[in-house]
Write an enzyme that holds these catalytic residues in place. Sequence first.
Site, PDB file in Angstrom:
ATOM      1  N   ARG A 142       7.066   7.024  -3.529  1.00 54.14           N
ATOM      2  CA  ARG A 142       6.037   5.998  -3.652  1.00 54.14           C
ATOM      3  C   ARG A 142       4.758   6.505  -2.994  1.00 54.14           C
ATOM      4  NH1 ARG A 142       9.366   2.067   0.440  1.00 54.14           N
ATOM      5  NH2 ARG A 142       8.813   3.097   2.405  1.00 54.14           N
ATOM      6  N   LYS A 185      23.622  -3.502 -20.122  1.00 55.76           N
ATOM      7  CA  LYS A 185      23.958  -3.053 -21.473  1.00 55.76           C
ATOM      8  C   LYS A 185      24.525  -1.644 -21.393  1.00 55.76           C
ATOM      9  CE  LYS A 185      21.346  -0.897 -23.970  1.00 55.76           C
ATOM     10  NZ  LYS A 185      21.232   0.558 -24.359  1.00 55.76           N
ATOM     11  N   HIS A 195      20.375  -9.207  -8.001  1.00 58.77           N
ATOM     12  CA  HIS A 195      19.225 -10.018  -8.386  1.00 58.77           C
ATOM     13  C   HIS A 195      18.273  -9.279  -9.337  1.00 58.77           C
ATOM     14  CE1 HIS A 195      20.348 -11.819  -4.490  1.00 58.77           C
ATOM     15  NE2 HIS A 195      20.088 -10.650  -3.940  1.00 58.77           N
ATOM     16  N   ASN A 216      33.171 -31.104 -48.236  1.00 56.38           N
ATOM     17  CA  ASN A 216      32.210 -31.163 -49.338  1.00 56.38           C
ATOM     18  C   ASN A 216      30.759 -31.277 -48.882  1.00 56.38           C
ATOM     19  OD1 ASN A 216      34.065 -31.130 -51.643  1.00 56.38           O
ATOM     20  ND2 ASN A 216      34.793 -33.062 -50.783  1.00 56.38           N
TER      21      ASN A 216
END
Length: 463
Positions: free
Chosen positions: A429, A340, A352, A217
Site C-alpha cells: 500500500r 464462486k 464480512h 387447465n
Amino acid sequence: MKSAIPKVLHEISGRSLVGHVLAAARELDPENLVVVVGHAREKVTAHLAEVDAGVRTAVQEEQNGTGHAVRMGLEQLGGGVDGTVVVVCGDTPLLTGATLAALAATHHADGNAVTVLTAEVPDATGYGRIVRDAASGAVTAIVEHKDADDAVRAIREINSGVFAFDGPLLADALKKVRTDNSQGEEYLTDVLGILREAGHRVGASVAADHREIAGINNRVQLSEARRTLNDRLLTAAMLSGVTVVDPATTWVDVTVTFEQDAVVHPGTQLHGSTHIGEGAQVGPNCRLKDTEVGAGARVDNTVSDSARIGPGASVGPFAYLRPGTRLGAKGKIGTYVETKNASIGEGTKIPHLSYVGDATIGEYSNIGAASVFVNYDGQDKHHTTVGSHCRTGSDNMFVAPVTVGDGAYTAAGSVITKDVPPGSLAVARGQQRNIEGWVARKRPGSAAAKAAETASRQAQSES
C-alpha cells in the site's frame, strides 16, 4: 394457460406436469411407456428426452379425440399389447404411483376388461358420473353432466379419465369407435360401452384422495396443485423427523431430501437435488438449489446454487453461494459475502463484505472484511490460492494469479499482486502523507475548517 409454453411443460415442485405423470407411471415398472404428442410436439419431445430417455413417443398429427390418441399410442407398439394397458392424462401432476398400482391390482383381481379410476368429490358439477350396478358394483355407464338427470347428478363418484384396459380387447374395441358425435371425434369412453355390450365386465377403482385426479387447465389450477403437492411433500418430511416451522411459507421440490432433525425455518425455498443433513438448520428466508448442507450446519438468509456446505459450518445472513462453492467443516461464510468456484477449507472464515471467486483457501485461515479476489482480467479467469492458518487484512485485493503461503499475513489495505511466502507479512500500500492546514486554506469558513480551528486551539491550551 395463455402461454407460449405447452401446458404439460409448466412446472410445479421441480418437475413439469408431464414429468410428474411419468414419474408416477414409472412406479408400475411398465414394459413400454408411450407418450402421445400433438400440439407443440417438438418442445414436448425434446423435454421428454431430457427427463426420461426410455420414453417412446407417438405422434397424433390431428387431434381427433382421446380414442384416436390411444390408437396412435398402440400403433407405436405395433398395433396392440398382450397385457394390461394403463392410460393416464399428461396434465394430472398429483397422481401417484400408489394409486396407479391400486388401479392395476383391482383390474387384475376383478378380471375386468376395463377398470376406471374414479374419485368421490365434494362437488361433481361438470364431471362425468359413474353409474354402477347396484348388485355387482360393476360400472354400467359414464354419464356426462349435461346429459344426466337429477338422480345421476346426485352421484358424487366421477370419471378421472384414467383407465386400465385389457390390451387385445382395447385394440379391437378402438376399431369400432364411431365419430358420430358433436365433436366428430373418437372418444375413449365409448370403448367402455362397446366392451360392456360384448359381455365384458367394466369395473372401477376409487382413488383415496380426489385431488389426485385433478387436471390442470389454467394458472389458478396450476397454483392450487402446487400448494397441494407442496403440502404433501412437507407432510412426508415432517413425519420422517424434519421440523418445518411454517409450512405455509416453505416450498420444496420433489427431489429435495432431508435427514432426521433437520430444521427448516420460514420463508425458505429448497430446489433441485438439495439435501439437508442431520440437525442442520436452514432459514429463515433462504433459497437453495442443488445444494448440500452438512450435518449441524446453519444457513441463514442465503441464496445458494450448486454449493456444498460442510458439517457444522455457518453461512449468512445475506450470503450468496454460486456454483462450485465448497465450504469445509466448521467454516464460515458471513454477511454480504459472495463466493464462486471456491474451495474453502475446514475452519476457515470469510466473515464480512467480501467476494471470493476462483480460489482455494486452506484450513483455519481468516479472510479480512471487504476483501476481493480479483479473478477476471477482462478476458480470462485466474486462480488465487491462500494457504492454511493465514490471516489476511481488511480491504485486501488479491490480483490473480497469486498465492499466499501457509501461515502468512497480509496488511490491511494491501493490493496483493505477487506471491507471499509462507510465514511472511505482505504490505502492499502507498505511504500515508498528511498535508497540514489544507482544510483552512482550501475550505475557509467551512464547518470542517471551524472544527479544525477549535480543535487546534484546544490542543494548544492543553499543552
